[in-house]
Design a protein around this motif. Structure first.
Motif, PDB file in Angstrom:
ATOM      1  N   ILE A  52      -6.298 -11.163  -0.390  1.00 53.95           N
ATOM      2  CA  ILE A  52      -7.397 -11.637   0.458  1.00 53.95           C
ATOM      3  C   ILE A  52      -7.320 -13.155   0.539  1.00 53.95           C
ATOM      4  N   ASP A  53      -7.848 -13.721   1.625  1.00 53.78           N
ATOM      5  CA  ASP A  53      -7.856 -15.178   1.750  1.00 53.78           C
ATOM      6  C   ASP A  53      -9.075 -15.744   1.029  1.00 53.78           C
ATOM      7  N   GLU A  54      -9.250 -17.049   1.102  1.00 58.92           N
ATOM      8  CA  GLU A  54     -10.326 -17.684   0.333  1.00 58.92           C
ATOM      9  C   GLU A  54     -11.717 -17.277   0.822  1.00 58.92           C
ATOM     10  N   LEU A  55     -11.800 -16.697   2.015  1.00 57.86           N
ATOM     11  CA  LEU A  55     -13.084 -16.208   2.530  1.00 57.86           C
ATOM     12  C   LEU A  55     -13.300 -14.728   2.223  1.00 57.86           C
ATOM     13  N   GLY A  56     -12.316 -14.097   1.563  1.00 58.47           N
ATOM     14  CA  GLY A  56     -12.460 -12.695   1.200  1.00 58.47           C
ATOM     15  C   GLY A  56     -11.920 -11.720   2.226  1.00 58.47           C
ATOM     16  N   ARG A  57     -11.300 -12.226   3.288  1.00 56.95           N
ATOM     17  CA  ARG A  57     -10.768 -11.329   4.331  1.00 56.95           C
ATOM     18  C   ARG A  57      -9.405 -10.781   3.899  1.00 56.95           C
ATOM     19  N   PRO A  58      -9.137  -9.499   4.183  1.00 55.99           N
ATOM     20  CA  PRO A  58      -7.847  -8.915   3.787  1.00 55.99           C
ATOM     21  C   PRO A  58      -6.718  -9.448   4.667  1.00 55.99           C
ATOM     22  N   ILE A  59      -5.821 -10.221   4.074  1.00 57.35           N
ATOM     23  CA  ILE A  59      -4.693 -10.740   4.853  1.00 57.35           C
ATOM     24  C   ILE A  59      -3.471  -9.838   4.718  1.00 57.35           C
ATOM     25  N   ARG A  60      -3.472  -8.985   3.674  1.00 56.91           N
ATOM     26  CA  ARG A  60      -2.387  -7.997   3.570  1.00 56.91           C
ATOM     27  C   ARG A  60      -2.844  -6.867   2.659  1.00 56.91           C
ATOM     28  N   LEU A  61      -2.646  -5.642   3.133  1.00 54.67           N
ATOM     29  CA  LEU A  61      -2.917  -4.466   2.318  1.00 54.67           C
ATOM     30  C   LEU A  61      -1.729  -3.520   2.438  1.00 54.67           C
ATOM     31  N   GLU A  62      -1.251  -3.027   1.301  1.00 51.76           N
ATOM     32  CA  GLU A  62      -0.227  -1.985   1.312  1.00 51.76           C
ATOM     33  C   GLU A  62      -0.607  -0.930   0.279  1.00 51.76           C
ATOM     34  N   LEU A  63      -0.795   0.290   0.747  1.00 50.50           N
ATOM     35  CA  LEU A  63      -1.158   1.414  -0.115  1.00 50.50           C
ATOM     36  C   LEU A  63      -0.077   2.473  -0.043  1.00 50.50           C
ATOM     37  N   HIS A  64       0.197   3.100  -1.184  1.00 54.90           N
ATOM     38  CA  HIS A  64       1.089   4.259  -1.240  1.00 54.90           C
ATOM     39  C   HIS A  64       0.379   5.360  -2.009  1.00 54.90           C
ATOM     40  N   SER A  65       0.418   6.575  -1.487  1.00 55.91           N
ATOM     41  CA  SER A  65      -0.183   7.724  -2.172  1.00 55.91           C
ATOM     42  C   SER A  65       0.448   8.999  -1.639  1.00 55.91           C
ATOM     43  N   ALA A  66       0.965   9.816  -2.551  1.00 53.28           N
ATOM     44  CA  ALA A  66       1.562  11.107  -2.174  1.00 53.28           C
ATOM     45  C   ALA A  66       2.559  10.951  -1.019  1.00 53.28           C
ATOM     46  N   ASP A  67       3.360   9.902  -1.070  1.00 51.65           N
ATOM     47  CA  ASP A  67       4.384   9.580  -0.066  1.00 51.65           C
ATOM     48  C   ASP A  67       3.807   9.085   1.253  1.00 51.65           C
ATOM     49  N   TRP A  68       2.493   9.038   1.388  1.00 53.94           N
ATOM     50  CA  TRP A  68       1.887   8.394   2.558  1.00 53.94           C
ATOM     51  C   TRP A  68       1.843   6.893   2.313  1.00 53.94           C
ATOM     52  N   GLN A  69       1.829   6.135   3.404  1.00 52.38           N
ATOM     53  CA  GLN A  69       1.809   4.682   3.284  1.00 52.38           C
ATOM     54  C   GLN A  69       0.888   4.082   4.337  1.00 52.38           C
ATOM     55  N   VAL A  70       0.148   3.061   3.949  1.00 53.48           N
ATOM     56  CA  VAL A  70      -0.694   2.303   4.876  1.00 53.48           C
ATOM     57  C   VAL A  70      -0.394   0.827   4.702  1.00 53.48           C
ATOM     58  N   ARG A  71      -0.225   0.131   5.817  1.00 51.82           N
ATOM     59  CA  ARG A  71      -0.157  -1.331   5.811  1.00 51.82           C
ATOM     60  C   ARG A  71      -1.252  -1.832   6.733  1.00 51.82           C
TER      61      ARG A  71
END
Length: 203
Positions: A52-71
């Protein structure tokens, strides 16, 4: 840089869901949290990488679960790409929301940084995109956050300030309490802090 381990369980029937081994740290541009999750038997289950940036906004998210992926990232609200286990299909989503959420304790810290509440602040409404385990299906949720109190507790490393939040899910009316100390979740529904190698970072 705090490193530690959370245990995860179903908040309704307390079924164990596994553990999350994490490290996190503030940096010049904000805060980053990296973790790997395991099943109750100890097998790898996925991973979380949130910046997250200094204001708390998500600048990058990467999730992996059960071979699924989210960016994902905060672009025109929040935007993400979700990829299926075969890697042949990717679907893009965009919602006029403030941030992401999910099972990981990382999201609670990130939302608290985004809202920056004080005990005098009114209840603050926030729209989030939640990714539900195990297939990371996106779901838009509206929550209301209020900081009930901040208390300093004496520790071997000096005073530790613990913030107690009340979080309400607006479509169900469900309310629960979240306790944060710096960038570590002390307790929340479905989350217990089991080990912590170093004290929480202070923002």
């Amino acid at each position: 840089m705090p490193r530690g381990r959370y245990s995860l369980h179903d908040p309704h029937d307390h079924t164990p869901l596994g553990e999350e081994h994490f490290s996190c740290a503030p940096g010049p541009s904000g805060w980053r949290y990296v973790s790997r999750t395991t099943t109750p038997s100890g097998d790898p289950a996925g991973s979380v990488d949130l910046a997250i940036d200094e204001l708390g906004r998500p600048i990058r998210l990467e999730l992996h679960s059960a071979d699924w992926q989210v960016r994902g990232a905060a672009i025109d609200g929040v935007t993400w790409v979700r990829t299926d286990p075969t890697g042949t299909h990717a679907t893009e989503g965009n919602v006029r929301a403030h941030a992401f959420t999910g099972m990981s304790p990382a999201f609670l810290v990130a939302i608290s940084r985004l809202l920056r509440l004080t005990p005098d602040s009114p209840e603050t409404r926030v729209r989030l995109v939640a990714f539900t385990d195990p297939v990371l299906a996106p779901l838009t949720v509206d929550q209301s956050w209020a900081l009930l109190k901040s208390e300093a507790h004496a520790t071997d490393n000096g005073p530790l300030t613990v913030d107690e939040y009340q979080v309400s899910t607006l479509d169900t009316g469900e309310r629960h309490t979240v306790h944060l100390a710096g960038d570590v979740v002390l307790s929340a529904p479905g989350i217990e802090l089991e080990d912590l190698d170093t004290p929480p970072s202070v923002f």
